[in-house]
Design a protein around this motif. Structure first.
Motif, PDB file in Angstrom:
ATOM      1  N   VAL A 148       3.200   5.838  -3.007  1.00 28.13           N
ATOM      2  CA  VAL A 148       4.367   6.583  -3.482  1.00 28.13           C
ATOM      3  C   VAL A 148       4.361   6.672  -5.003  1.00 28.13           C
ATOM      4  CG1 VAL A 148       6.890   6.482  -3.676  1.00 28.13           C
ATOM      5  CG2 VAL A 148       5.791   6.170  -1.468  1.00 28.13           C
ATOM      6  N   LEU A 149       4.071   5.563  -5.672  1.00 31.53           N
ATOM      7  CA  LEU A 149       4.023   5.580  -7.136  1.00 31.53           C
ATOM      8  C   LEU A 149       2.899   6.464  -7.660  1.00 31.53           C
ATOM      9  CD1 LEU A 149       4.797   1.843  -8.002  1.00 31.53           C
ATOM     10  CD2 LEU A 149       6.251   3.834  -8.348  1.00 31.53           C
ATOM     11  N   ALA A 150       1.745   6.435  -7.010  1.00 34.53           N
ATOM     12  CA  ALA A 150       0.625   7.275  -7.447  1.00 34.53           C
ATOM     13  C   ALA A 150       0.960   8.758  -7.297  1.00 34.53           C
ATOM     14  CB  ALA A 150      -0.634   6.923  -6.649  1.00 34.53           C
ATOM     15  N   VAL A 151       1.586   9.117  -6.185  1.00 33.23           N
ATOM     16  CA  VAL A 151       1.972  10.522  -5.975  1.00 33.23           C
ATOM     17  C   VAL A 151       3.041  10.935  -6.982  1.00 33.23           C
ATOM     18  CG1 VAL A 151       3.099  12.083  -4.343  1.00 33.23           C
ATOM     19  CG2 VAL A 151       1.267  10.593  -3.566  1.00 33.23           C
ATOM     20  N   ALA A 152       3.985  10.036  -7.268  1.00 29.56           N
ATOM     21  CA  ALA A 152       5.029  10.346  -8.246  1.00 29.56           C
ATOM     22  C   ALA A 152       4.437  10.544  -9.639  1.00 29.56           C
ATOM     23  CB  ALA A 152       6.065   9.232  -8.268  1.00 29.56           C
ATOM     24  N   MET A 153       3.494   9.698 -10.019  1.00 23.85           N
ATOM     25  CA  MET A 153       2.862   9.850 -11.337  1.00 23.85           C
ATOM     26  C   MET A 153       2.042  11.132 -11.402  1.00 23.85           C
ATOM     27  SD  MET A 153       1.805   5.999 -12.465  1.00 23.85           S
ATOM     28  CE  MET A 153       1.252   6.584 -14.043  1.00 23.85           C
ATOM     29  N   ALA A 156       0.828  -1.207   0.000  1.00 15.33           N
ATOM     30  CA  ALA A 156       0.000   0.000   0.000  1.00 15.33           C
ATOM     31  C   ALA A 156       0.862   1.257   0.000  1.00 15.33           C
ATOM     32  CB  ALA A 156      -0.931  -0.007   1.210  1.00 15.33           C
ATOM     33  N   ALA A 157       1.954   1.235   0.766  1.00 13.78           N
ATOM     34  CA  ALA A 157       2.852   2.389   0.791  1.00 13.78           C
ATOM     35  C   ALA A 157       3.529   2.577  -0.561  1.00 13.78           C
ATOM     36  CB  ALA A 157       3.893   2.209   1.894  1.00 13.78           C
ATOM     37  N   LEU A 158       3.955   1.484  -1.182  1.00 13.80           N
ATOM     38  CA  LEU A 158       4.590   1.559  -2.492  1.00 13.80           C
ATOM     39  C   LEU A 158       3.610   2.081  -3.540  1.00 13.80           C
ATOM     40  CD1 LEU A 158       7.193   0.903  -4.028  1.00 13.80           C
ATOM     41  CD2 LEU A 158       6.246  -1.360  -4.478  1.00 13.80           C
ATOM     42  N   PHE A 159       2.379   1.604  -3.496  1.00 12.82           N
ATOM     43  CA  PHE A 159       1.355   2.081  -4.428  1.00 12.82           C
ATOM     44  C   PHE A 159       1.112   3.575  -4.240  1.00 12.82           C
ATOM     45  CE2 PHE A 159      -3.101   3.110  -5.239  1.00 12.82           C
ATOM     46  CZ  PHE A 159      -3.179   2.794  -6.590  1.00 12.82           C
TER      47      PHE A 159
END
Length: 104
Positions: A61-66, A56-59
């Motif tokens: 982080v990736l969503a915020v980066a995108m 969930a944390a990785l998802f």
């Protein structure tokens, strides 16, 4: 209906080291037995709850980066459009000034 008493066999306590004794004293100091955050998360999420939290944390982080990348792309497009519009306006102003001098 008769109630039956359930018996539980308990081994005699073994001699404890100092650190084990301290942790047991801390546990006895909290008589409510309030569950820690780890027990609550394990109860809510089930097995492999740490990996689920990591996913969930990785998802996130990736969503915020995108989202940041898309915002950056839109900002670059807007900046390029603004520079292009200013350049075209200056070019038209410059060509009008020079062509106006040639007309009687």
């Amino acid at each position: 209906m008769q109630e039956k008493t359930e018996w539980e066999l308990v081994d005699e306590p073994m001699p404890q080291s100092g650190s084990q004794r301290r942790s047991q004293e801390r546990a006895q100091a909290n008589p409510q037995g309030a569950p820690g955050m780890a027990q609550v998360l394990k109860a809510m999420m089930g097995r492999w709850w740490r990996w689920k939290l990591l996913g969930a944390a990785l998802f996130t982080v990736l969503a915020v980066a995108m989202l940041a990348m898309l915002t950056g792309v839109f900002a670059l497009i807007a900046a390029a459009g603004a520079v292009l519009a200013i350049g075209i306006g200056k070019l038209r102003q410059w060509t009008r000034r020079h062509t106006g001098a040639l007309t009687p």
